[in-house]
Design a protein around this motif. Sequence first.
Motif, PDB file in Angstrom:
ATOM      1  N   ALA A 438       0.833  -1.207   0.000  1.00 47.89           N
ATOM      2  CA  ALA A 438       0.000   0.000   0.000  1.00 47.89           C
ATOM      3  C   ALA A 438       0.865   1.252   0.000  1.00 47.89           C
ATOM      4  CB  ALA A 438      -0.917  -0.014   1.229  1.00 47.89           C
ATOM      5  N   ALA A 439       1.963   1.213   0.752  1.00 48.10           N
ATOM      6  CA  ALA A 439       2.867   2.365   0.810  1.00 48.10           C
ATOM      7  C   ALA A 439       3.540   2.597  -0.545  1.00 48.10           C
ATOM      8  CB  ALA A 439       3.913   2.153   1.897  1.00 48.10           C
ATOM      9  N   MET A 440       3.971   1.506  -1.202  1.00 47.77           N
ATOM     10  CA  MET A 440       4.619   1.638  -2.505  1.00 47.77           C
ATOM     11  C   MET A 440       3.641   2.162  -3.565  1.00 47.77           C
ATOM     12  SD  MET A 440       7.721   0.985  -2.015  1.00 47.77           S
ATOM     13  CE  MET A 440       8.116   1.215  -3.731  1.00 47.77           C
ATOM     14  N   ARG A 441       2.386   1.697  -3.486  1.00 50.94           N
ATOM     15  CA  ARG A 441       1.367   2.182  -4.426  1.00 50.94           C
ATOM     16  C   ARG A 441       1.117   3.673  -4.219  1.00 50.94           C
ATOM     17  NH1 ARG A 441      -2.369  -3.105  -4.192  1.00 50.94           N
ATOM     18  NH2 ARG A 441      -1.622  -4.090  -6.095  1.00 50.94           N
ATOM     19  N   GLU A 442       1.125   4.107  -2.957  1.00 57.21           N
ATOM     20  CA  GLU A 442       0.904   5.525  -2.648  1.00 57.21           C
ATOM     21  C   GLU A 442       2.031   6.377  -3.224  1.00 57.21           C
ATOM     22  OE1 GLU A 442       0.036   8.454   1.199  1.00 57.21           O
ATOM     23  OE2 GLU A 442       0.378   6.310   1.496  1.00 57.21           O
ATOM     24  N   ILE A 443       3.273   5.866  -3.099  1.00 58.54           N
ATOM     25  CA  ILE A 443       4.421   6.589  -3.675  1.00 58.54           C
ATOM     26  C   ILE A 443       4.288   6.676  -5.194  1.00 58.54           C
ATOM     27  CG2 ILE A 443       6.922   6.483  -4.067  1.00 58.54           C
ATOM     28  CD1 ILE A 443       7.152   5.166  -1.275  1.00 58.54           C
ATOM     29  N   ALA A 444       3.913   5.557  -5.818  1.00 58.40           N
ATOM     30  CA  ALA A 444       3.756   5.546  -7.277  1.00 58.40           C
ATOM     31  C   ALA A 444       2.646   6.508  -7.723  1.00 58.40           C
ATOM     32  CB  ALA A 444       3.438   4.125  -7.751  1.00 58.40           C
ATOM     33  N   ASP A 445       1.524   6.533  -6.975  1.00 56.20           N
ATOM     34  CA  ASP A 445       0.405   7.426  -7.322  1.00 56.20           C
ATOM     35  C   ASP A 445       0.811   8.895  -7.190  1.00 56.20           C
ATOM     36  OD1 ASP A 445      -1.167   5.261  -7.832  1.00 56.20           O
ATOM     37  OD2 ASP A 445      -2.213   5.285  -5.905  1.00 56.20           O
TER      38      ASP A 445
END
Length: 504
Positions: A438-445
């Motif tokens: 979830a944290a990595m997806r937030e960074i990508a977004d």
Amino acid sequence: MGSTIDPGPIDISVLYDQDNHISSAIWDGQERGVLRCHEHSSMLEQWKLTAKQIELVEKAGFGYLRTIPTISLDNSLISALVERWRRETNTFHLSVGEMTITLEDVVLLLGLPIDGKPVMGVTRTPGKVCENLLGKVPEDLNGGMVKLTWLKECFSKCPEDAPVEEIERHTRAYLLYLVGCTIFSTTTGNKVSVMYLPLFEKFDEAGKFAWGAAALAFLYRALGNASLKSQSTISGSLTLLQCWSYYRLNVGNPKFNDEPNDGCFPFALRWKGRASGPRSNSNIVSYRKALDSLQPSDVKWLPYKDLDPSSSVGDIKESLILRASKTVLICFDKAERHLPDRCLRQFGMLQPVPMDVPRWERKIRALDQGSDLSKETDLQLKGKNQAELREWLERRLRIVQVEEVVDEIKYMEWYERITRKFVGRPESLESEFQRIVAAMREIADIADSFPADRMDSRDRKSLDEIKNAAHKSLMDLVGDSKKSRRKIATKRKREDDPTIKDDY
């Protein structure tokens, strides 16, 4: 996994109030979040003291406390520490054993006197006290509390040519403001009790009180109250609490903007020039995990060993003998036990299994109207009838002695049975994986949301690198997860059918 773990205590003879402690609520999934931290020192710098006022402040015992600037509080760290505080023992229960804030910490971090008369007073009418000692009475003197804003508005600027009586009134108001926004800050908001004011009537006499011991009693009480699951605020000297943690625990320590102020006294000044700003990466859950998994290498048992106070603070050095006094700390009606025998490693000793802590009366009865705090005989007479006061008067006879034979393995075996091992439930690998994804997806977004058309080529290149790194990490995480699941599935099949072979 987490549901099968017993967080303790196995033996409830020490932590008998576990059901009311915040750790029970957290374990049951009832998060209360970050505590509201009450310390109101941000306006102290607006007081302009004359040279004569500074001299009177020093006489009263607050010369060092006056020099400590506002230190930005880390509410999440404070909240996580409170979750490990136990009012049954007045100690933090950590994975390495018990630790606490001692009289040594108070005198070295804040520079407050820890030896002297107990901070007590005779009950008087608040309005008359203000009239006699300040020359003014606030309109809204409710419950014997005066607003800090009123004190600042009326007394923060003393004329250089003011008569002696006016200088003394302004200085008393400053001292009341100083203790009200630091060591005796309350959860009632921007107010301080008038009961401290009579102790500042004569500045020489004020300097004979054990203000540091009173500050610690007040903080112990505040920590105990805040550790109950029904509470959501904390007061007292939170600067003392936070600086204690910075010196002793490798958890949440800030980085310095400049070189550390190691040559300054009191030692809280070391954090004067630290890096400021919000800690977006440090929340209460991460601090809780760090404290739950604290290792011996994360603890500094003797942080002041190489930070010797300067020769100009001889009185402070002499009083350090009381750092290991097993006594009662007093602040007016508050009586709290100082139990260094439970934290002997903080004094360079080995830790045996400590004696049981008797449940004590946490209140001191007020002094009689005719009592004279300047007379030791009056205190001794009062002490004969009150065990808590008697213990303070006998503080030099209660110094904990070194034991010749100590088995710390036996201590840790005992400790693991009586302590609360975990505050938060240990996270399963699956939930930890989901959190990272979830944290990595937030960074990508976030990276995808930047308007690339408004950037120059260099910034666009950097943004593309961030996007690629985030997406690659995300793919690797998902790929590793699928691979691990296939491996587990194959292992289970192999256990059912031994003819199946690994293809890895």
